[in-house]
Scaffold this motif. Structure first.
Motif, PDB file in Angstrom:
ATOM      1  N   LYS A  17      -3.813  10.065  -2.983  1.00  0.00           N
ATOM      2  CA  LYS A  17      -4.344   8.918  -2.228  1.00  0.00           C
ATOM      3  C   LYS A  17      -3.449   7.696  -2.396  1.00  0.00           C
ATOM      4  N   SER A  18      -3.420   6.863  -1.373  1.00  0.00           N
ATOM      5  CA  SER A  18      -2.702   5.589  -1.434  1.00  0.00           C
ATOM      6  C   SER A  18      -3.592   4.522  -2.064  1.00  0.00           C
ATOM      7  N   LEU A  19      -2.964   3.592  -2.742  1.00  0.00           N
ATOM      8  CA  LEU A  19      -3.620   2.429  -3.321  1.00  0.00           C
ATOM      9  C   LEU A  19      -2.886   1.184  -2.859  1.00  0.00           C
ATOM     10  N   THR A  20      -3.522   0.043  -3.006  1.00  0.00           N
ATOM     11  CA  THR A  20      -2.877  -1.234  -2.694  1.00  0.00           C
ATOM     12  C   THR A  20      -2.544  -1.935  -4.008  1.00  0.00           C
ATOM     13  N   VAL A  69      -4.772  -3.539  -8.560  1.00  0.00           N
ATOM     14  CA  VAL A  69      -4.647  -2.323  -7.751  1.00  0.00           C
ATOM     15  C   VAL A  69      -6.006  -2.108  -7.103  1.00  0.00           C
ATOM     16  N   SER A  70      -5.985  -1.769  -5.819  1.00  0.00           N
ATOM     17  CA  SER A  70      -7.218  -1.632  -5.056  1.00  0.00           C
ATOM     18  C   SER A  70      -7.243  -0.278  -4.352  1.00  0.00           C
ATOM     19  N   ALA A  71      -8.399   0.365  -4.410  1.00  0.00           N
ATOM     20  CA  ALA A  71      -8.612   1.624  -3.694  1.00  0.00           C
ATOM     21  C   ALA A  71      -9.545   1.364  -2.533  1.00  0.00           C
ATOM     22  N   LYS A  83      -7.718   4.829 -12.718  1.00  0.00           N
ATOM     23  CA  LYS A  83      -7.666   4.762 -11.249  1.00  0.00           C
ATOM     24  C   LYS A  83      -6.332   5.305 -10.729  1.00  0.00           C
ATOM     25  N   THR A 100       0.857  -1.178   0.000  1.00  0.00           N
ATOM     26  CA  THR A 100       0.000   0.000   0.000  1.00  0.00           C
ATOM     27  C   THR A 100       0.897   1.233   0.000  1.00  0.00           C
ATOM     28  N   LYS A 140       1.471   5.496  -1.967  1.00  0.00           N
ATOM     29  CA  LYS A 140       1.148   6.536  -2.932  1.00  0.00           C
ATOM     30  C   LYS A 140       2.020   6.319  -4.166  1.00  0.00           C
ATOM     31  N   ALA A 149      -5.744   8.637  -8.303  1.00  0.00           N
ATOM     32  CA  ALA A 149      -5.039   8.526  -7.023  1.00  0.00           C
ATOM     33  C   ALA A 149      -3.801   9.409  -6.991  1.00  0.00           C
TER      34      ALA A 149
END
Length: 108
Positions: free
Chosen positions: A82-85, A105-107, A73, A22, A24, A77
């Motif tokens: 924002k951070s993403l995974t 990639v997951s938000a 996406k 996770t 940025k 981000a």
């Protein structure tokens, strides 16, 4: 004894799968001459495959609708901070052999 060594080797290879990270986004790189998107994260993912020697953490292609959705996406981000995974496929792209392919990639 050889069988035991082989089994241990197989299990250790699975244990070295790239980590879920996770973070940025530090940088997104695209070229006019191909459909690759290179992604660099602020936090360096652990346990990357040995083929992944590129300074960018992940790569994916823009040709598919999925690639375009992922790019959208990532841009959102990146602009919003924002951070993403992220998770890689544990394999490098056959055309860009030194970069790990982005699996998801997951938000949150």
């Amino acid at each position: 004894m050889k069988l035991r060594a082989l089994v241990m080797l197989l299990f250790s290879a699975n244990a070295m799968a790239s980590d879920v990270t996770t973070s940025k986004i530090k940088e997104l790189l695209t070229y006019n001459s191909n459909d690759f998107v290179f992604v660099s994260l602020e936090k360096i993912p652990g346990n990357k495959p040995t083929c992944a020697t590129n300074p960018y953490d992940y790569i994916f292609h823009l040709k598919s609708d999925q690639g375009k959705a992922i790019y959208s996406k990532l841009l959102a981000a990146y602009v919003s901070g924002k951070s993403l995974t992220f998770k890689g496929t544990d394999e490098c792209d056959p055309l860009q052999a030194n970069a790990e392919v982005l699996h998801y990639v997951s938000a949150k």
